[in-house]
Design a protein around this motif. Sequence first.
Motif, PDB file in Angstrom:
ATOM      1  N   UNK A   1     -14.912 -38.926 -13.515  1.00  0.00           N
ATOM      2  CA  UNK A   1     -14.089 -37.746 -13.244  1.00  0.00           C
ATOM      3  C   UNK A   1     -14.908 -36.480 -13.499  1.00  0.00           C
ATOM      4  N   UNK A   2     -14.679 -35.447 -12.710  1.00  0.00           N
ATOM      5  CA  UNK A   2     -15.427 -34.194 -12.817  1.00  0.00           C
ATOM      6  C   UNK A   2     -15.144 -33.482 -14.129  1.00  0.00           C
ATOM      7  N   UNK A   3     -15.931 -32.444 -14.383  1.00  0.00           N
ATOM      8  CA  UNK A   3     -15.751 -31.634 -15.580  1.00  0.00           C
ATOM      9  C   UNK A   3     -14.376 -30.955 -15.554  1.00  0.00           C
ATOM     10  N   UNK A   4     -13.791 -30.722 -16.720  1.00  0.00           N
ATOM     11  CA  UNK A   4     -12.467 -30.085 -16.753  1.00  0.00           C
ATOM     12  C   UNK A   4     -12.521 -28.650 -16.271  1.00  0.00           C
ATOM     13  N   UNK A   5     -11.401 -28.215 -15.735  1.00  0.00           N
ATOM     14  CA  UNK A   5     -11.248 -26.793 -15.442  1.00  0.00           C
ATOM     15  C   UNK A   5     -10.725 -26.161 -16.724  1.00  0.00           C
ATOM     16  N   UNK A   6     -11.410 -25.151 -17.215  1.00  0.00           N
ATOM     17  CA  UNK A   6     -11.107 -24.579 -18.533  1.00  0.00           C
ATOM     18  C   UNK A   6     -10.249 -23.328 -18.360  1.00  0.00           C
ATOM     19  N   UNK A   7      -9.115 -23.330 -19.061  1.00  0.00           N
ATOM     20  CA  UNK A   7      -8.060 -22.344 -18.824  1.00  0.00           C
ATOM     21  C   UNK A   7      -7.860 -21.458 -20.044  1.00  0.00           C
ATOM     22  N   UNK A   8      -7.688 -20.166 -19.805  1.00  0.00           N
ATOM     23  CA  UNK A   8      -7.267 -19.219 -20.833  1.00  0.00           C
ATOM     24  C   UNK A   8      -5.937 -18.624 -20.433  1.00  0.00           C
ATOM     25  N   UNK A   9      -4.974 -18.638 -21.336  1.00  0.00           N
ATOM     26  CA  UNK A   9      -3.633 -18.146 -21.029  1.00  0.00           C
ATOM     27  C   UNK A   9      -3.392 -16.833 -21.760  1.00  0.00           C
ATOM     28  N   UNK A  10      -3.273 -15.754 -21.012  1.00  0.00           N
ATOM     29  CA  UNK A  10      -3.043 -14.425 -21.582  1.00  0.00           C
ATOM     30  C   UNK A  10      -1.540 -14.202 -21.697  1.00  0.00           C
ATOM     31  N   UNK A  11      -1.017 -14.428 -22.888  1.00  0.00           N
ATOM     32  CA  UNK A  11       0.412 -14.271 -23.139  1.00  0.00           C
ATOM     33  C   UNK A  11       1.071 -15.593 -23.440  1.00  0.00           C
ATOM     34  N   UNK A  12       1.619 -15.725 -24.651  1.00  0.00           N
ATOM     35  CA  UNK A  12       2.285 -16.973 -25.045  1.00  0.00           C
ATOM     36  C   UNK A  12       3.785 -16.757 -25.217  1.00  0.00           C
ATOM     37  N   UNK A  13       4.366 -16.030 -24.283  1.00  0.00           N
ATOM     38  CA  UNK A  13       5.817 -15.879 -24.264  1.00  0.00           C
ATOM     39  C   UNK A  13       6.462 -17.097 -23.630  1.00  0.00           C
ATOM     40  N   UNK A  14       7.606 -16.900 -23.018  1.00  0.00           N
ATOM     41  CA  UNK A  14       8.365 -18.016 -22.432  1.00  0.00           C
ATOM     42  C   UNK A  14       7.543 -18.776 -21.398  1.00  0.00           C
ATOM     43  N   UNK A  15       6.917 -18.055 -20.474  1.00  0.00           N
ATOM     44  CA  UNK A  15       6.168 -18.712 -19.399  1.00  0.00           C
ATOM     45  C   UNK A  15       4.852 -19.291 -19.916  1.00  0.00           C
ATOM     46  N   UNK A  16       4.143 -18.526 -20.749  1.00  0.00           N
ATOM     47  CA  UNK A  16       2.880 -19.027 -21.281  1.00  0.00           C
ATOM     48  C   UNK A  16       3.057 -20.304 -22.086  1.00  0.00           C
ATOM     49  N   UNK A  17       4.045 -20.310 -22.980  1.00  0.00           N
ATOM     50  CA  UNK A  17       4.312 -21.507 -23.779  1.00  0.00           C
ATOM     51  C   UNK A  17       4.775 -22.659 -22.898  1.00  0.00           C
ATOM     52  N   UNK A  18       5.587 -22.337 -21.879  1.00  0.00           N
ATOM     53  CA  UNK A  18       6.030 -23.383 -20.958  1.00  0.00           C
ATOM     54  C   UNK A  18       4.876 -23.991 -20.185  1.00  0.00           C
ATOM     55  N   UNK A  19       3.888 -23.171 -19.849  1.00  0.00           N
ATOM     56  CA  UNK A  19       2.715 -23.669 -19.129  1.00  0.00           C
ATOM     57  C   UNK A  19       1.892 -24.599 -20.010  1.00  0.00           C
ATOM     58  N   UNK A  20       1.697 -24.223 -21.269  1.00  0.00           N
ATOM     59  CA  UNK A  20       0.983 -25.104 -22.204  1.00  0.00           C
ATOM     60  C   UNK A  20       1.714 -26.439 -22.339  1.00  0.00           C
ATOM     61  N   UNK A  21       3.033 -26.371 -22.474  1.00  0.00           N
ATOM     62  CA  UNK A  21       3.843 -27.589 -22.627  1.00  0.00           C
ATOM     63  C   UNK A  21       3.681 -28.509 -21.420  1.00  0.00           C
ATOM     64  N   UNK A  22       3.783 -27.938 -20.219  1.00  0.00           N
ATOM     65  CA  UNK A  22       3.662 -28.758 -19.007  1.00  0.00           C
ATOM     66  C   UNK A  22       2.269 -29.378 -18.906  1.00  0.00           C
ATOM     67  N   UNK A  23       1.239 -28.571 -19.147  1.00  0.00           N
ATOM     68  CA  UNK A  23      -0.134 -29.078 -19.046  1.00  0.00           C
ATOM     69  C   UNK A  23      -0.390 -30.209 -20.042  1.00  0.00           C
ATOM     70  N   UNK A  24       0.200 -30.134 -21.207  1.00  0.00           N
ATOM     71  CA  UNK A  24      -0.023 -31.174 -22.217  1.00  0.00           C
ATOM     72  C   UNK A  24       0.802 -32.429 -21.911  1.00  0.00           C
ATOM     73  N   UNK A  25       2.046 -32.250 -21.521  1.00  0.00           N
ATOM     74  CA  UNK A  25       2.890 -33.419 -21.260  1.00  0.00           C
ATOM     75  C   UNK A  25       2.443 -34.193 -20.020  1.00  0.00           C
ATOM     76  N   UNK A  26       1.890 -33.487 -19.026  1.00  0.00           N
ATOM     77  CA  UNK A  26       1.491 -34.133 -17.769  1.00  0.00           C
ATOM     78  C   UNK A  26      -0.032 -34.164 -17.592  1.00  0.00           C
ATOM     79  N   UNK A  27      -0.756 -34.162 -18.696  1.00  0.00           N
ATOM     80  CA  UNK A  27      -2.222 -34.078 -18.621  1.00  0.00           C
ATOM     81  C   UNK A  27      -2.828 -35.187 -17.771  1.00  0.00           C
ATOM     82  N   UNK A  28      -2.438 -36.431 -18.016  1.00  0.00           N
ATOM     83  CA  UNK A  28      -3.024 -37.557 -17.274  1.00  0.00           C
ATOM     84  C   UNK A  28      -2.625 -37.506 -15.804  1.00  0.00           C
ATOM     85  N   UNK A  29      -1.375 -37.220 -15.547  1.00  0.00           N
ATOM     86  CA  UNK A  29      -0.895 -37.149 -14.168  1.00  0.00           C
ATOM     87  C   UNK A  29      -1.619 -36.054 -13.391  1.00  0.00           C
TER      88      UNK A  29
END
Length: 432
Positions: A1-29
């Motif tokens: 598998x290729x190298x990971x795409x490395x992400x920085x999230x500017x803002x950990x409000x409702x959407x930022x936290x939701x994005x982290x949650x989705x990325x972690x729960x569906x990481x393998x998928x």
Amino acid sequence: MSQPIRIGIAGLGTVGAGTVKLLREHAELLALRCGRPLQVVAASARDRKKDRGVDLAGIRLESDPLALATAPDIDVVVEVIGGSDGVARQVIETAIAGGKHVVTANKALLALHGSTIAAQAEAKGVILGFEAAVAGGIPIIKALREGLVGNRVKRLYGILNGTCNYILTTMRESGRDFADVLADAQKLGYAEADPSFDVDGIDAAHKLALLTAVAYGRPVDFAGVYVEGIRKVGALDIRFAEELDCRIKLLGLARETEHGIEQRVHPCLVPKTAPIASVDGVFNAVAVEGDFVGQTMFEGRGAGAGPTASAVVADLVAVARGHGLPAFVVPAARLASSPGSPIERHRGAYYLRLMVLDRPGVIADVTAALRDEQVSLESMLQHGRARGPDDTVPVVLTTHVTEEAAMRRALQRIAGLAMLREKPILIRIEDL
């Protein structure tokens, strides 16, 4: 598998936290679907100790969001800070200048500066993704940029603000007036303490400006959007609309006319038979009419952590796959400079509600003002005689198709009639 795409999230409000949650729960998928892992390397937050209900282990927390835009270990910056200027714009433009891809949910910023930012991204060869900026989890930007790209868009329209849709739906279901329902919406968290951004139509206008730019390959023209909110809509209007077999919705509408691109946000009477009339509550919907595909409609939740995070991650997957397209479909240098069509050139039918003294000759004065401006009446509603000390009765008139300028001239005359007891209420009727 290729190298990971490395992400920085500017803002950990409702959407930022939701994005982290989705990325972690569906990481393998997600790694399977896009061919490489999506890894959150860092995030910025004003309060670094706040519990956001999501696991932040292994994520570097920065107090300054600009640090993400310049960090060498970040490939793509997700901007979910918000605001039409200031630090949000600095983060996006700094990230692009440094060769980083950008994903944003910031409709206000893009509505005002989208064309400039898109040109900057194109010049640096990076992707600007903004699926989350319009209609939350509904993939309408991708539909316009990819699925419907073979069509000329004849017209698009939609419910683009869930707060307004919730208020209008509740007014219809409960019979209560605007102010009362707004207060409840604020208590439930559907409306902000200062609701003007939503109820005055500004939020919907930001989104419409972006949809129009994508659909017609033209620069974003927020200043060219005609905007009215829903404050003037009363429970009485909701009831009369039902009697006319219509529903009242705040719509954003765009179409190409002989005078240029027309962009409008305002309350509309729409037939109950129109699919969009049954989209209720906090839901959004967007209809697109293409010359080959006909009419399509997309419906879903327009806000919230989950739906918006879903849209953010869709753009992150596109970045990981290397699916770069010009932000507004057409390369920046070739965006059409077609003019906007002013609201005065709009042609349509109208609903007019008047609160008048119950006296002989009242209707004759009103119809004379309409007649003199060549405005033809289709129907009139008046029930019974006036009761009470003010001797006032509501009268509703609907017109055939006419030009807005003529309707405004007639309305100005009607508003000056002595028998009027309230400012006239004018709502456009849409044939959808």
